[in-house]
Design a protein around this motif. Structure first.
Motif, PDB file in Angstrom:
ATOM      1  N   GLU A   1      -0.844   3.833   1.981  1.00 16.41           N
ATOM      2  CA  GLU A   1      -0.828   4.864   1.373  1.00 16.41           C
ATOM      3  C   GLU A   1      -1.487   5.891   2.077  1.00 16.41           C
ATOM      4  OE1 GLU A   1      -2.130   4.383  -2.715  1.00 16.41           O
ATOM      5  OE2 GLU A   1      -0.289   3.547  -3.083  1.00 16.41           O
TER       6      GLU A   1
ATOM      7  N   GLU B   1      -8.211   7.466   5.432  1.00 19.14           N
ATOM      8  CA  GLU B   1      -9.340   8.394   5.016  1.00 19.14           C
ATOM      9  C   GLU B   1     -10.224   8.828   6.389  1.00 19.14           C
ATOM     10  OE1 GLU B   1     -10.065   9.099   1.921  1.00 19.14           O
ATOM     11  OE2 GLU B   1      -8.180   7.846   1.130  1.00 19.14           O
TER      12      GLU B   1
ATOM     13  N   ARG C   1      -6.393   3.654   3.028  1.00 25.17           N
ATOM     14  CA  ARG C   1      -5.976   3.538   1.383  1.00 25.17           C
ATOM     15  C   ARG C   1      -4.861   2.826   1.261  1.00 25.17           C
ATOM     16  NH1 ARG C   1      -5.697   8.248   0.721  1.00 25.17           N
ATOM     17  NH2 ARG C   1      -3.894   8.655   0.187  1.00 25.17           N
TER      18      ARG C   1
ATOM     19  N   SER D   1      -1.743   0.176  -1.190  1.00 18.38           N
ATOM     20  CA  SER D   1      -1.262   0.197  -2.640  1.00 18.38           C
ATOM     21  C   SER D   1      -2.547  -0.337  -3.680  1.00 18.38           C
ATOM     22  CB  SER D   1      -0.035  -0.797  -2.690  1.00 18.38           C
ATOM     23  OG  SER D   1      -0.424  -1.680  -2.124  1.00 18.38           O
TER      24      SER D   1
ATOM     25  N   GLY E   1      -4.873   1.622  -4.742  1.00 16.40           N
ATOM     26  CA  GLY E   1      -5.797   2.577  -4.570  1.00 16.40           C
ATOM     27  C   GLY E   1      -7.107   1.961  -3.800  1.00 16.40           C
ATOM     28  N   GLU E   2      -7.397   0.969  -3.475  1.00 20.44           N
ATOM     29  CA  GLU E   2      -8.594   0.457  -2.538  1.00 20.44           C
ATOM     30  C   GLU E   2      -8.526   0.862  -1.373  1.00 20.44           C
ATOM     31  OE1 GLU E   2     -10.075  -3.931  -1.069  1.00 20.44           O
ATOM     32  OE2 GLU E   2      -8.295  -4.135  -2.234  1.00 20.44           O
TER      33      GLU E   2
END
Length: 414
Positions: A212, A215, A224, A226, A228-229
């Motif tokens: 996604e 960072e 990041r 799918s 949210g991890e």
């Protein structure tokens, strides 16, 4: 065509350089102009994801010829130069400095470029792609610090990059949206054999997972995924495929296939395009394959060599039908594999394993519904080689899956 008219090759690639070599071997005494956007001498790409990444050799080891070869064979190299337009009616090309070059015959061998991952943070430092010699050297240097590596994509490039990183002491995680490794090219059954092989070597695999974003502030620090991890990462390798460089041809009005139809510059078996005296070879060509009876486009090393040679002969007026069976090889950890064949997208097939994969040496075959061999591979069976598999494909005969799976029966007798 007279020898006074030069043959111009757009793309100082493996296909382009092979074509230049073949032209001389076939007796062409006229001018040859080989133009490439990169500044390095033409090179092969397989070592870039294998021995170069392992720091066993430098990128220069992948060069096809040294400068002396081009000088001695009167091949004019124009490196660091981009062709911006083709005028097939005038038989000229335009270069990025505004100058023009005339040609008698033109070969487009512009290859492919990597697909970029368009997500937030995609331009952060520490995110690598692997296609060129410079990119390979940059990644090789980065591996030396044994960073935490996240590889995006469990295709061939992704798995080779992961293998090299792990062998050099890095912590490696592979993220892949499909259900297993190589699922789109090998199918789930064989793909899972590769996945398990990587797990056994300490590679963490995250299947069914998409990226996604990345960072980090100035440099990537995490991926990041799918759900949210965020996976910690000091370095990211993105291997999500390539796309052929067809824009130059399309802008010149040369027929190019849609992505749905397989992409690539459309050619006949002789690699001649829709424009007079213009040919295409390598990744960028989508040609009518005489054996398969359908168009194919192949992105692998052997096809660049085969099609470059075939196009050169065709440009000299020889009767050419590029009918080589596609071939591919990979090296990962202690696994060496060779593959031949072509499975059209969406084709149903049966997989037959010959030998025990747990032994580390086996074969796999992909059979059509009526038991013709579409493709086959061997893993670490170098005495048997790939020739017998190629012969089965070219024979067109129906095979008995039970006999094919029995290693005690010679392939010729299946």
């Amino acid at each position: 065509m007279t020898a006074a008219e030069p043959i111009v090759i757009v793309g100082a690639s493996l296909a382009g350089a092979t074509a230049a070599k073949t032209l001389r071997e076939e007796g062409w005494s006229g001018g040859i102009v080989l133009i490439g956007s990169e500044t390095e001498l033409p090179y092969e790409r397989p070592p870039l994801s294998k021995d170069v990444l392992l720091a066993k050799k430098g990128p220069e080891s992948a060069q096809l010829h040294d400068q002396q070869w081009y000088d001695e064979n009167s091949v004019e190299l124009r490196l660091g130069t981009t062709v911006t337009a083709i005028d097939s009616a005038a038989h000229t090309i335009t270069l990025d400095d505004g100058s023009t070059q005339s040609y008698g015959k033109l070969l487009i061998a512009t290859g492919s470029r990597v697909r970029k991952l368009d997500v937030p943070g995609g331009d952060l430092a520490g995110i690598h792609y692997l296609r060129t010699a410079a990119q390979s050297q940059a990644l090789t240097d980065a591996y030396a610090a044994t960073p935490r590596v996240v590889v995006v994509g469990a295709g061939w490039i992704g798995l080779e990059a992961a293998s090299a990183a792990k062998e050099r002491g890095c912590e490696v995680t592979v993220v892949e949206p499909q259900s297993t490794a190589l699922a789109s090219v090998m199918g789930e059954q064989v793909g899972e054999l590769y996945a398990e092989f990587h797990r056994e070597h300490g590679v963490e695999l995250r299947f069914g997972t998409t990226v996604e974003g990345f960072e980090g502030t100035d440099k990537v620090t995490g991926v990041r995924i799918s759900g949210g991890e965020v996976l910690p990462a000091d370095l990211v390798v993105v291997g999500v495929g390539v796309q052929p460089n067809t824009e130059l041809a399309a802008e010149a009005g040369i027929e190019v296939a849609t992505r749905e139809a397989g992409s690539g510059i459309v050619t006949g078996p002789d690699l001649r395009t829709s424009a007079e005296d213009v040919y295409a070879a390598g990744d960028v060509a989508r040609w009518d394959h005489p054996f398969f009876g359908r168009p194919v486009r192949v992105e692998h090393w052997q096809n660049a060599k085969d099609s470059g040679a075939a196009a050169a002969k065709a440009m000299l007026g020889e009767d050419v039908a590029h009918d080589a069976i596609p071939y591919f090889f990979t090296d990962q950890f202690d696994l060496g594999m060779e593959y031949v064949g072509d499975i059209p997208h969406g084709t149903s097939y049966q997989v037959v394993l010959r030998g025990d994969p747990k032994s580390g040496a086996y074969m796999a075959f992909w059979l059509s519904d009526d038991h013709h061999v579409l493709a086959g591979m061997h893993v670490n069976l170098w005495d048997d080689g790939i020739g017998g598999v190629r012969d089965l494909i070219k024979s067109g005969k129906q095979v008995d899956p039970t006999r094919l799976a029995d290693p005690s029966i010679a392939l010729a007798d299946v």
